[in-house]
Design a protein around this motif. Sequence first.
Motif, mmCIF file in Angstrom:
data_model
loop_
_atom_site.group_PDB
_atom_site.id
_atom_site.type_symbol
_atom_site.label_atom_id
_atom_site.label_comp_id
_atom_site.label_asym_id
_atom_site.label_seq_id
_atom_site.Cartn_x
_atom_site.Cartn_y
_atom_site.Cartn_z
ATOM 1 N N LEU A 175 -3.139 -7.894 -1.510
ATOM 2 C CA LEU A 175 -2.273 -6.723 -1.664
ATOM 3 C C LEU A 175 -2.326 -5.829 -0.427
ATOM 4 C CD1 LEU A 175 -2.965 -5.771 -5.397
ATOM 5 C CD2 LEU A 175 -0.954 -6.910 -4.443
ATOM 6 N N MET A 176 -3.493 -5.711 0.196
ATOM 7 C CA MET A 176 -3.609 -4.910 1.409
ATOM 8 C C MET A 176 -2.849 -5.545 2.567
ATOM 9 S SD MET A 176 -5.180 -2.106 1.024
ATOM 10 C CE MET A 176 -5.942 -1.371 -0.410
ATOM 11 N N ALA A 227 -3.114 -0.467 -5.064
ATOM 12 C CA ALA A 227 -3.793 -1.756 -4.917
ATOM 13 C C ALA A 227 -5.274 -1.634 -5.257
ATOM 14 C CB ALA A 227 -3.613 -2.288 -3.496
ATOM 15 N N MET A 228 -5.927 -0.598 -4.740
ATOM 16 C CA MET A 228 -7.344 -0.394 -5.031
ATOM 17 C C MET A 228 -7.560 -0.035 -6.496
ATOM 18 S SD MET A 228 -8.997 1.480 -1.666
ATOM 19 C CE MET A 228 -7.640 2.562 -1.230
ATOM 20 N N ASP A 229 -6.607 0.673 -7.069
ATOM 21 C CA ASP A 229 -6.739 1.113 -8.454
ATOM 22 C C ASP A 229 -6.564 -0.045 -9.423
ATOM 23 O OD1 ASP A 229 -6.719 3.580 -10.378
ATOM 24 O OD2 ASP A 229 -5.012 2.359 -11.019
ATOM 25 N N THR A 230 -5.522 -0.858 -9.209
ATOM 26 C CA THR A 230 -5.198 -1.907 -10.184
ATOM 27 C C THR A 230 -5.918 -3.224 -9.914
ATOM 28 O OG1 THR A 230 -3.243 -2.527 -8.882
ATOM 29 C CG2 THR A 230 -2.925 -0.923 -10.631
ATOM 30 N N SER A 289 -10.542 5.650 -4.719
ATOM 31 C CA SER A 289 -9.372 5.051 -4.068
ATOM 32 C C SER A 289 -8.729 6.037 -3.096
ATOM 33 C CB SER A 289 -8.341 4.616 -5.115
ATOM 34 O OG SER A 289 -8.864 3.654 -5.988
ATOM 35 N N THR A 290 -8.577 7.280 -3.531
ATOM 36 C CA THR A 290 -7.934 8.303 -2.707
ATOM 37 C C THR A 290 -8.755 8.612 -1.459
ATOM 38 O OG1 THR A 290 -6.955 9.285 -4.688
ATOM 39 C CG2 THR A 290 -7.042 10.649 -2.720
ATOM 40 N N ALA A 291 -10.062 8.830 -1.622
ATOM 41 C CA ALA A 291 -10.923 9.158 -0.479
ATOM 42 C C ALA A 291 -11.019 7.988 0.501
ATOM 43 C CB ALA A 291 -12.314 9.546 -0.974
ATOM 44 N N THR A 292 -11.136 6.775 -0.024
ATOM 45 C CA THR A 292 -11.231 5.594 0.836
ATOM 46 C C THR A 292 -9.924 5.357 1.584
ATOM 47 O OG1 THR A 292 -12.819 4.599 -0.713
ATOM 48 C CG2 THR A 292 -11.784 3.129 0.888
ATOM 49 N N GLY A 298 3.774 5.021 6.419
ATOM 50 C CA GLY A 298 2.350 4.957 6.127
ATOM 51 C C GLY A 298 2.097 4.070 4.919
ATOM 52 N N SER A 299 0.999 3.318 4.952
ATOM 53 C CA SER A 299 0.714 2.367 3.881
ATOM 54 C C SER A 299 -0.173 2.953 2.784
ATOM 55 C CB SER A 299 0.036 1.115 4.456
ATOM 56 O OG SER A 299 -1.151 1.456 5.147
ATOM 57 N N GLY A 300 -0.557 4.233 2.912
ATOM 58 C CA GLY A 300 -1.421 4.838 1.904
ATOM 59 C C GLY A 300 -0.809 4.834 0.515
ATOM 60 N N VAL A 301 0.524 4.936 0.454
ATOM 61 C CA VAL A 301 1.194 4.961 -0.836
ATOM 62 C C VAL A 301 1.075 3.617 -1.554
ATOM 63 C CG1 VAL A 301 3.459 4.222 0.010
ATOM 64 C CG2 VAL A 301 3.336 5.745 -1.959
ATOM 65 N N LEU A 302 0.776 2.545 -0.821
ATOM 66 C CA LEU A 302 0.557 1.230 -1.427
ATOM 67 C C LEU A 302 -0.923 0.894 -1.564
ATOM 68 C CD1 LEU A 302 3.267 -0.959 0.356
ATOM 69 C CD2 LEU A 302 3.226 -0.278 -2.039
ATOM 70 N N LYS A 303 -1.757 1.466 -0.697
ATOM 71 C CA LYS A 303 -3.183 1.140 -0.731
ATOM 72 C C LYS A 303 -3.851 1.632 -2.012
ATOM 73 C CE LYS A 303 -3.953 1.110 4.287
ATOM 74 N NZ LYS A 303 -4.508 1.841 5.432
ATOM 75 N N ILE A 304 -3.503 2.830 -2.424
ATOM 76 C CA ILE A 304 -4.173 3.402 -3.597
ATOM 77 C C ILE A 304 -3.852 2.631 -4.872
ATOM 78 C CG2 ILE A 304 -4.378 5.479 -5.038
ATOM 79 C CD1 ILE A 304 -4.003 7.121 -2.509
#
Length: 287
Positions: free
Chosen positions: A168-169, A190-193, A202-205, A182-188
């Motif tokens: 996913l990353m 991905a880390m969450d699910t 997820s947010t801090a990372t 920016g890919s942050g909107v997809l990273k969180i």
Amino acid sequence: MHVGSVVWLLLVSIGASALGGALGMASGIFLVPLLTLFGRVDIHAAVAASIVSVIACSCGSAAPFLRSGLTNIRVAIVLEVATTLGALTGVLLAGTLSTQFLFGLFAAVLLVSASQMMTRRREISGEPDVFNPRDWATVLRLHSSYPDHALGRDVFYHVRRVPLGLALMYGAGLISALLGIGSGVLKIPAMDTALHLPIKVSTATSNFMIGVTAAASGVAYFARGDIDPAIAGPVALGSVVGALLGARFLMAMSGEKLRLFFVVVLVAVAVQMLLSALGIHLLGHLA
């Protein structure tokens, strides 16, 4: 530049970085539309300033997040490798797919992510499961814990499905490079699910990761001379202040409220992407 313009840039960057820092997203997704629509800043200068803002925002929030134990450095390093590879692939594929198709695909991914995040509203708490010694997360020592001030206790979490998270990353980096966002909107999501990280982790990372990515991009923008010091200076200063405010906001907010807040932002960005796929640009370009 007039004093009024400097003050306006400071206030806008503080607000954008506070929101971006609290959500773990690139502040440019809020900053670029504000600069181009209301500040009448050229899109190239606005995007370059947003890169500076992301770097400043990530640096500003890094200290409180690391001090509070929210950022999982090991997870960030592992996932950043896949994100970077995806971004490099996106650069190679740039121009081969229509922008409208990519906007539509991105909107669909965001809506699915929002739906998945809503179905997983219960934070993983308590002691982690019995570790599988052959599990990727166990081998890489990714499991950890963090003190949740809202709950008044430590929250232990067990990282799951690392291969899926890497895939996913990779996709997040790919789509990010193809669309220039920016890919942050997809990273969180991905880390969450996929990894089942607590939303605060997820947010801090993600905040830590986007700073690393933006730093690489910032060198290219600086070399091309796209960064205007008169704009980037106030934006950087305001972004550091906003990031500190966002970090305090995140640590004080409960995971449940933060998840709902992030889902609302996901849906709003998805609507913007759908409109862009139809050729309607209400908020300019996102970065």
